[in-house]
Every structure is written in C-alpha cells, then in structure tokens.
Design a protein around this motif. Structure first.
Motif, PDB file in Angstrom:
ATOM      1  N   ILE A   7       0.740  -1.152  -0.023  1.00 21.81           N
ATOM      2  CA  ILE A   7      -0.142  -0.032   0.015  1.00 21.81           C
ATOM      3  C   ILE A   7       1.022   1.140   0.050  1.00 21.81           C
ATOM      4  O   ILE A   7       0.646   2.118  -0.758  1.00 21.81           O
ATOM      5  N   ALA A   8       2.035   1.391   0.750  1.00 19.70           N
ATOM      6  CA  ALA A   8       2.825   2.500   0.770  1.00 19.70           C
ATOM      7  C   ALA A   8       3.234   2.721  -0.378  1.00 19.70           C
ATOM      8  O   ALA A   8       3.580   3.806  -0.936  1.00 19.70           O
ATOM      9  N   ALA A   9       3.749   1.533  -1.136  1.00 22.01           N
ATOM     10  CA  ALA A   9       4.590   1.602  -2.258  1.00 22.01           C
ATOM     11  C   ALA A   9       3.551   2.285  -3.405  1.00 22.01           C
ATOM     12  O   ALA A   9       4.026   3.010  -4.298  1.00 22.01           O
ATOM     13  N   ALA A  10       2.378   1.967  -3.386  1.00 24.03           N
ATOM     14  CA  ALA A  10       1.292   2.149  -4.372  1.00 24.03           C
ATOM     15  C   ALA A  10       1.029   3.659  -4.190  1.00 24.03           C
ATOM     16  O   ALA A  10       0.846   4.384  -5.307  1.00 24.03           O
ATOM     17  N   ILE A  11       1.035   4.131  -2.804  1.00 23.15           N
ATOM     18  CA  ILE A  11       0.754   5.527  -2.608  1.00 23.15           C
ATOM     19  C   ILE A  11       1.844   6.326  -3.043  1.00 23.15           C
ATOM     20  O   ILE A  11       1.770   7.557  -3.751  1.00 23.15           O
ATOM     21  N   LYS A  12       3.331   5.911  -2.758  1.00 27.81           N
ATOM     22  CA  LYS A  12       4.471   6.661  -3.350  1.00 27.81           C
ATOM     23  C   LYS A  12       4.375   6.637  -4.706  1.00 27.81           C
ATOM     24  O   LYS A  12       4.644   7.624  -5.417  1.00 27.81           O
ATOM     25  N   LYS A  13       4.022   5.727  -5.502  1.00 30.97           N
ATOM     26  CA  LYS A  13       3.887   5.467  -6.815  1.00 30.97           C
ATOM     27  C   LYS A  13       2.625   6.543  -7.269  1.00 30.97           C
ATOM     28  O   LYS A  13       3.049   7.302  -8.401  1.00 30.97           O
ATOM     29  N   GLU A  14       1.678   6.704  -6.812  1.00 31.73           N
ATOM     30  CA  GLU A  14       0.562   7.516  -7.112  1.00 31.73           C
ATOM     31  C   GLU A  14       1.033   9.255  -6.869  1.00 31.73           C
ATOM     32  O   GLU A  14       0.695  10.072  -7.566  1.00 31.73           O
ATOM     33  N   ILE A  15       1.769   9.390  -5.836  1.00 36.14           N
ATOM     34  CA  ILE A  15       2.340  10.692  -5.411  1.00 36.14           C
ATOM     35  C   ILE A  15       3.160  11.061  -6.540  1.00 36.14           C
ATOM     36  O   ILE A  15       3.308  12.115  -7.202  1.00 36.14           O
ATOM     37  N   ALA A  16       4.413  10.184  -7.036  1.00 34.93           N
ATOM     38  CA  ALA A  16       5.109  10.727  -7.882  1.00 34.93           C
ATOM     39  C   ALA A  16       4.538  10.844  -9.547  1.00 34.93           C
ATOM     40  O   ALA A  16       4.880  11.944  -9.925  1.00 34.93           O
TER      41      ALA A  16
END
Length: 171
Positions: A7-16
């Motif tokens: 989930i954290a990786a997905a959120i970081k990807k979305e933020i980027a």
C-alpha cells in the motif's frame, strides 16, 4: 506487514505520478503564457510598423496639402489638446526600482509584486496574482489589485496594453 508495504509503495507511486503531472501542467501553462506574450509582442511590433507607415502617409498628405493650397496644414487646437491628453494618460514613465534577487528577500507586497512582474516580464493582474500564489499561498487578489494600481499611479510600473478590459502591466 507485506500488504502495508504494498500500500505504501502504491501511494508513493501515485504521489510521484501526481507530482509529474503537476510539473507537466505547470510547464504547459508557462509555455502557453510565454506564447501569449510573444503573440502580444508580435502584434505590438506590427502595430508600431503600421503607425510608422501612417506617419509617413500623413507627412505625404501634408506635403500634398501644402503643394495644392500653398499653406501649411495645421490641426484644430482642440484636436491637438485631446491628443496630448490621451498620450499623457497612457504613457507614464516607469521609475527605476531595486529588485530583490529572491522572492524571500522582497519586503512587503509591493516588492513581491515587482519581483514577480520582473520574472514574468508583463501580465494582467490575474497572471501576476497566480505567479505570486506559487510563492505565497496566502496571496490576496484584492490586495494585489490595489497594490498594482498604486504602483502604476506612482510610476513604478507601466501599462503596456489591454487584454479585454484588463491592463497589461510591465516594469
């Protein structure tokens, strides 16, 4: 624990992705603004060329008038005064101002406006407010409009044209 990492990786990807999209949109807006300024400059040059041509034609007509009548052409005095008043109303000399090298160094709203106007070269109040907002999210449009008017009246900035009913300001 792995699901939280996913989930954290997905959120970081979305933020980027959002940051990238934001930068792209900002670049597009800045390019559109630069294109609009270039178009306005091109129009101004074309208008100046037309004015020069008109002055040349006027000179020829005055010569023709003199050759035909034997008298020099003189305009009606009230006509001359009207033209002088129009010129004085539109041409205010711009006073030299000290520019901050960084936005953070600008003291007060007026210096901030001058800093931004120097950066964008020219613009209507909305463009100036938008650029100020990129530096200071607490920028108040009504305050900026008042400050622009005061800077213009003081001769610190000048009006170089109109966009619709709005003044295009420049240093």
């Amino acid at each position: 624990m792995a699901s939280f990492d996913n989930i954290a990786a997905a959120i970081k990807k979305e933020i980027a992705a959002l940051e990238s999209n934001s930068k792209t949109k900002q670049s597009e807006i800045e390019q559109a603004y630069k294109d609009a300024i270039k178009a306005a400059d091109d129009k101004r040059k074309k208008d100046l060329e037309q004015i020069s041509k008109s002055k040349s034609e006027l000179k020829q007509l005055k010569k023709l008038y003199k050759d035909t009548t034997g008298k020099n052409y003189t305009a009606d005095e009230s006509e001359l005064n009207d033209n002088k008043a129009n010129i004085e109303a539109t041409e205010k000399p711009s006073k030299q101002v000290k520019l901050a090298t960084k936005f953070e160094e600008a003291k007060g709203n007026k210096e901030k406006i001058i800093f931004v106007l120097n950066e964008i070269k020219s613009g209507i109040n909305d463009a100036i407010i938008n650029k100020l907002f990129t530096y200071d999210s607490e920028t108040k449009g009504k305050t900026v409009n008042l400050e622009l008017s005061q800077l213009y009246k003081a001769g610190v900035i000048k009006v170089i044209g109109k966009e619709g009913k709005k003044n295009i300001y420049s240093l």
